[in-house]
Design a protein around this motif. Structure first.
Motif, mmCIF file in Angstrom:
data_model
loop_
_atom_site.group_PDB
_atom_site.id
_atom_site.type_symbol
_atom_site.label_atom_id
_atom_site.label_comp_id
_atom_site.label_asym_id
_atom_site.label_seq_id
_atom_site.Cartn_x
_atom_site.Cartn_y
_atom_site.Cartn_z
ATOM 1 N N TYR A 57 0.839 -1.201 0.000
ATOM 2 C CA TYR A 57 0.000 0.000 0.000
ATOM 3 C C TYR A 57 0.873 1.250 0.000
ATOM 4 O O TYR A 57 1.956 1.273 0.586
ATOM 5 C CB TYR A 57 -0.901 0.033 1.237
ATOM 6 N N HIS A 58 0.342 2.286 -0.634
ATOM 7 C CA HIS A 58 1.008 3.584 -0.559
ATOM 8 C C HIS A 58 0.670 4.308 0.748
ATOM 9 O O HIS A 58 1.497 5.042 1.278
ATOM 10 C CB HIS A 58 0.581 4.473 -1.744
ATOM 11 N N TRP A 59 -0.571 4.097 1.240
ATOM 12 C CA TRP A 59 -1.048 4.836 2.403
ATOM 13 C C TRP A 59 -1.768 3.907 3.384
ATOM 14 O O TRP A 59 -2.474 2.990 2.977
ATOM 15 C CB TRP A 59 -2.048 5.922 1.987
ATOM 16 N N LEU A 123 -4.186 13.531 -3.464
ATOM 17 C CA LEU A 123 -3.523 12.258 -3.736
ATOM 18 C C LEU A 123 -3.183 12.126 -5.218
ATOM 19 O O LEU A 123 -3.952 12.568 -6.086
ATOM 20 C CB LEU A 123 -4.440 11.089 -3.344
ATOM 21 N N GLU A 124 -2.060 11.512 -5.485
ATOM 22 C CA GLU A 124 -1.732 11.174 -6.870
ATOM 23 C C GLU A 124 -2.676 10.071 -7.347
ATOM 24 O O GLU A 124 -3.172 9.269 -6.551
ATOM 25 C CB GLU A 124 -0.282 10.699 -6.962
ATOM 26 N N GLN A 127 -3.514 5.552 -6.204
ATOM 27 C CA GLN A 127 -2.873 5.177 -4.944
ATOM 28 C C GLN A 127 -3.555 3.937 -4.340
ATOM 29 O O GLN A 127 -4.770 3.772 -4.422
ATOM 30 C CB GLN A 127 -2.948 6.330 -3.952
ATOM 31 N N LYS A 128 -2.738 3.074 -3.738
ATOM 32 C CA LYS A 128 -3.255 1.901 -3.030
ATOM 33 C C LYS A 128 -3.319 2.235 -1.535
ATOM 34 O O LYS A 128 -2.306 2.604 -0.940
ATOM 35 C CB LYS A 128 -2.364 0.686 -3.278
ATOM 36 N N HIS A 148 -9.394 5.637 -6.109
ATOM 37 C CA HIS A 148 -8.165 4.914 -5.792
ATOM 38 C C HIS A 148 -8.478 3.463 -5.422
ATOM 39 O O HIS A 148 -9.638 3.083 -5.252
ATOM 40 C CB HIS A 148 -7.441 5.618 -4.641
#
Length: 265
Positions: A57-59, A123-124, A127-128, A148
């Motif tokens: 995950y990114h976040w 957010l870009e 995103q995961k 996302h």
């Protein structure tokens, strides 16, 4: 003049608010109306934790102190990957993340709510996101993140106090904190000046226990807009709404309602 307040929150979590109220000449009682307990099936939650540790995950999104407690327990001392970013709904959750997870959140909205996160989080694309939350969480944040790849999972359940289940880490009442049992609340209302509601689920449980008709002298404080909305939906007034969901924010709201409260912020 000494006022009487009932803070509808677990005594350990309400202790800082009790101290702020003392500065205003308010004597506080606390009552725990709900418990937070572990889900019976932890398989999806554990799978999410393992994916988080693997850097999938990114976040990581944290929307309550209870969620931080769950993540910390399941991590069992393991640290989050350095490349994983953390978003926290507010300063209290961010503080818990620093204390329990050893991470400094990368994003905390100025408006401390799910709506604030949606409005302010840039957010870009693609995103995961790992989003563990309580079973009563609103759809505001998940809807706002729909562009996302979001893995949502129930991290804890909210139940009536004493109704069973394995509780998250509950702490004993600190010394000097006055505690009321839920069944004592209806009889105590006539002696109160202030009722403090700290979650929509607590509003619903209070109505089950004591109804919606409060004595005329009793004023209500809501910890935030969702709780205020729950009060109005139940047919009760939200006489004041905390500007921020913190002990100081609740104290400022109480000061608005009580004419002789004398602490200056």
């Amino acid at each position: 003049m000494t006022y009487q307040a009932l803070i509808l929150r677990d005594a350990a979590r309400a202790a800082a608010t009790v101290r702020e109220f003392e500065k205003l000449g308010i004597e506080s009682f606390c009552a725990r109306l709900i418990d937070t307990v572990w889900p019976a099936d932890l398989s999806e939650l554990n799978a999410g934790i393992e994916a988080l540790l693997a850097g999938s995950y990114h976040w990581l999104v944290l929307t309550s102190v209870n969620t931080v407690e769950v993540i910390s327990t399941l991590l069992a001392g393991r640290r989050l990957p350095p490349r994983s970013k953390v978003a926290a709904v507010g300063t209290k959750t961010a503080k818990a993340a620093r204390t329990r997870l050893g991470v400094d959140p990368d994003f905390v909205p100025a408006e401390q709510s799910a709506a604030g996160m949606v409005a302010q989080w840039q957010l870009e694309p693609g995103q995961k996101i790992f989003y563990p939350h309580g079973d009563l969480a609103s759809s505001t944040l998940s809807a706002g993140l729909s562009a996302h790849a979001v893995h949502e999972v129930v991290a804890y359940l909210t139940v009536a106090a004493g109704s069973g289940g394995a509780p998250l880490g509950q702490l004993p009442a600190p010394p000097g904190i006055h505690v009321l049992a839920p069944e004592e609340i209806p009889q105590a209302l006539d002696g109160l000046d202030l009722l403090v509601f700290t979650a929509p689920s607590i509003v619903r449980r209070f109505v089950q226990l004591a109804g919606v008709n409060l004595p005329d002298r009793v004023k209500t404080v809501a910890i935030g807009q969702p709780t205020a909305a729950a009060l109005r939906s139940a047919g009760m007034a939200a006489d004041a709404i905390a500007g921020e969901p913190t002990p100081a924010g609740l104290a400022r709201a109480a000061q608005e309602l009580l004419p002789n409260a004398n602490h200056q912020f």
